[in-house]
Scaffold this active site. Sequence first.
Site, PDB file in Angstrom:
ATOM      1  N   CYS A 203      49.324  27.561  26.627  1.00 49.29           N
ATOM      2  CA  CYS A 203      50.552  27.412  25.860  1.00 49.29           C
ATOM      3  C   CYS A 203      50.310  27.719  24.376  1.00 49.29           C
ATOM      4  CB  CYS A 203      51.171  26.034  26.091  1.00 49.29           C
ATOM      5  SG  CYS A 203      52.896  25.964  25.561  1.00 49.29           S
TER       6      CYS A 203
ATOM      7  N   HIS B 184      51.642  25.521  31.742  1.00 48.23           N
ATOM      8  CA  HIS B 184      50.753  24.354  31.623  1.00 48.23           C
ATOM      9  C   HIS B 184      50.067  24.045  32.955  1.00 48.23           C
ATOM     10  CE1 HIS B 184      51.364  22.774  27.524  1.00 48.23           C
ATOM     11  NE2 HIS B 184      52.557  23.328  27.615  1.00 48.23           N
TER      12      HIS B 184
ATOM     13  N   GLU C 103      47.389  22.544  33.570  1.00 51.82           N
ATOM     14  CA  GLU C 103      46.758  21.211  33.622  1.00 51.82           C
ATOM     15  C   GLU C 103      47.716  20.156  34.177  1.00 51.82           C
ATOM     16  OE1 GLU C 103      48.088  22.466  30.987  1.00 51.82           O
ATOM     17  OE2 GLU C 103      49.056  20.886  29.819  1.00 51.82           O
TER      18      GLU C 103
END
Length: 238
Positions: free
Chosen positions: A109, A213, A215
């Site tokens: 990001c 994202h 994660e």
Amino acid sequence: MKPVIGLTMSPEDRPKKPYCIVSRHYVQSIVMAGALPILLPVCGDAAMADEYIHRIDGLLLTGGGDISPLLYGENPIKELDCFSLERDEFEIRLFKRALEKDIPVLGICRGLQVMNVALGGTLYQDVFSQIDNALGHFPKELPVDELYHSVQIERHSRLHRIFGQDEIHVNSHHHQSVKETATDFKVTALSSDGIIEGIEHTRKDFAVAVQWHPEDLTQRYPDFCKLFKALVDASTPP
Ligand code: MN
């Protein structure tokens, strides 16, 4: 020994005192991928980046606030959000030193945007006001692990080798994006409205970045662990 992955952090001023923070989803994803995460706080002196670089095997540039447009030759539009020039300069220095030392880098990001600006690229300060027909990229009420839009992955890219698919569905929590790609990067992923969702360095072994994202997705959609595993594998000494 496990490879050591350095994770950058967001400086955050809370009412009583300043903090450095990072989502535990990054930490968990790096642990799942078999590495040792260490946190790299912004510490007032960008030159500290040079010290950190000698102590890590891989670098993860995490998400966060906007980037100062002064760093790519623009003044702020009114839609620009909060930024920290201190964090920007620290992360740009970290990234440049990582490239010099051939340390693998994954940008997520804001991390993608930092990498692009560091090498001379520019950003849209706000895709919704600056790109005609931009689709949704920042659903504020949606859980972070909800798949939101599709991205097309460029065939001849590291990203394609990692996911093994031409199209995947990803989450999306950004209002800035790459405008002009720095010459050392190529675009590796696009959303259907043409917004750049992935870049990678054309000459370095592993300097890969995505605009979404991963994660936040590794628990619910383990396929996204592949990205962290790729970083850790690249960071593992032979
Ligand atoms: Mn997006």
